[in-house]
Design a protein around this motif. Sequence first.
Motif, PDB file in Angstrom:
ATOM      1  N   GLY A 287       0.791  -1.227   0.000  1.00  0.00           N
ATOM      2  CA  GLY A 287       0.000   0.000   0.000  1.00  0.00           C
ATOM      3  C   GLY A 287       0.820   1.273   0.000  1.00  0.00           C
ATOM      4  O   GLY A 287       0.255   2.375  -0.065  1.00  0.00           O
ATOM      5  N   LEU A 288       2.138   1.165   0.046  1.00  0.00           N
ATOM      6  CA  LEU A 288       2.982   2.365   0.068  1.00  0.00           C
ATOM      7  C   LEU A 288       2.906   3.139  -1.254  1.00  0.00           C
ATOM      8  O   LEU A 288       2.893   2.565  -2.326  1.00  0.00           O
ATOM      9  N   GLU A 289       2.846   4.458  -1.126  1.00  0.00           N
ATOM     10  CA  GLU A 289       2.930   5.348  -2.278  1.00  0.00           C
ATOM     11  C   GLU A 289       4.035   6.360  -2.000  1.00  0.00           C
ATOM     12  O   GLU A 289       4.451   6.561  -0.854  1.00  0.00           O
ATOM     13  N   TRP A 290       4.501   7.019  -3.071  1.00  0.00           N
ATOM     14  CA  TRP A 290       5.588   7.972  -2.898  1.00  0.00           C
ATOM     15  C   TRP A 290       5.224   9.094  -1.933  1.00  0.00           C
ATOM     16  O   TRP A 290       6.088   9.629  -1.238  1.00  0.00           O
ATOM     17  N   LYS A 291       3.947   9.456  -1.868  1.00  0.00           N
ATOM     18  CA  LYS A 291       3.536  10.519  -0.957  1.00  0.00           C
ATOM     19  C   LYS A 291       3.701  10.115   0.506  1.00  0.00           C
ATOM     20  O   LYS A 291       3.702  10.960   1.400  1.00  0.00           O
ATOM     21  N   ASN A 292       3.829   8.783   0.765  1.00  0.00           N
ATOM     22  CA  ASN A 292       4.008   8.299   2.133  1.00  0.00           C
ATOM     23  C   ASN A 292       5.482   8.224   2.525  1.00  0.00           C
ATOM     24  O   ASN A 292       5.795   7.933   3.682  1.00  0.00           O
ATOM     25  N   VAL A 293       6.369   8.458   1.566  1.00  0.00           N
ATOM     26  CA  VAL A 293       7.812   8.315   1.805  1.00  0.00           C
ATOM     27  C   VAL A 293       8.477   9.689   1.785  1.00  0.00           C
ATOM     28  O   VAL A 293       8.354  10.432   0.813  1.00  0.00           O
ATOM     29  N   ASP A 294       9.153  10.002   2.865  1.00  0.00           N
ATOM     30  CA  ASP A 294       9.888  11.271   2.961  1.00  0.00           C
ATOM     31  C   ASP A 294      11.377  10.958   2.900  1.00  0.00           C
ATOM     32  O   ASP A 294      11.985  10.553   3.893  1.00  0.00           O
ATOM     33  N   LEU A 295      11.980  11.115   1.722  1.00  0.00           N
ATOM     34  CA  LEU A 295      13.389  10.788   1.541  1.00  0.00           C
ATOM     35  C   LEU A 295      14.317  11.780   2.240  1.00  0.00           C
ATOM     36  O   LEU A 295      15.458  11.451   2.571  1.00  0.00           O
ATOM     37  N   ASN A 296      13.842  12.980   2.499  1.00  0.00           N
ATOM     38  CA  ASN A 296      14.674  13.980   3.171  1.00  0.00           C
ATOM     39  C   ASN A 296      14.899  13.634   4.636  1.00  0.00           C
ATOM     40  O   ASN A 296      15.999  13.809   5.168  1.00  0.00           O
ATOM     41  N   THR A 297      13.832  13.163   5.284  1.00  0.00           N
ATOM     42  CA  THR A 297      13.957  12.811   6.709  1.00  0.00           C
ATOM     43  C   THR A 297      14.178  11.320   6.928  1.00  0.00           C
ATOM     44  O   THR A 297      14.499  10.883   8.028  1.00  0.00           O
ATOM     45  N   GLY A 298      14.004  10.534   5.855  1.00  0.00           N
ATOM     46  CA  GLY A 298      14.209   9.093   5.977  1.00  0.00           C
ATOM     47  C   GLY A 298      13.115   8.390   6.741  1.00  0.00           C
ATOM     48  O   GLY A 298      13.396   7.486   7.527  1.00  0.00           O
TER      49      GLY A 298
END
Length: 241
Positions: A189-200
């Motif tokens: 169910g993960l989408e890119w909007k759920n992933v914050d690459l800046n804060t990890g």
Amino acid sequence: MRTKKRLNDHLNEQLVKFRIEIEAGEYIAPEKMHFSAFVEEWEKKYAVKHLEVTTLNTYKRCLKKRILPVFGSQRLDQIKPIHILNYLDTLEQDGSRMDGKQGNLSSGSVFMMYRILKNIFSRAVEWRIIKSNPVAQITRPKVQYKESRVYSEDQVHQLFEVLQKEPYHWRVMITLALTTGLRRGELLGLEWKNVDLNTGVIHVQQSITTFKDGEPIIKQPKTRKSFKEGSPTNISNSRIK
């Protein structure tokens, strides 16, 4: 109901409801209702509306394979606690498996049959088809949980090394599974909007556990603890390369 007028009003109201049910074809005659017929009503009026798709599919498989062959032809009001008790007891006997393997059903499978029967009879009581739930008077079967087998630190290290030779999407999926502890449905169910690459961090906000007509069924995570807007899963130490 303290006055005759209130009693008459109540009876007239129930009579109107009764007539509406008959005219709509929704009236269920208790004295003629067999278990199999009630299961059909239960599925249409309750199960498809209140059970998750995966749960409903499991219930239907168990009903078709194990429960209906035993109780299907019996009248609903004639099924007593002793019949339920005897049925559960047979499931715990050797030879009760239906997959060709030796032994009996697992305690978890026996509990599943108990759970399904209790659900169905609970609806029958709510709808006043029967006066009492025969399953409610049976002691809940004990479930013996098996100890989970997990990877050792060395095995995880070896898995990470092997993953470097695999396609990128498998490296991401398996690495996240190992480092975050997310459920399979939560990973899907993960989408890119759920992933914050800046804060990890990953915000777990939805899950995909099954598909219907080729389309994924998206829902919130399994428990409230899984759905935490302000407490995301930290992925800063993941070994995705």
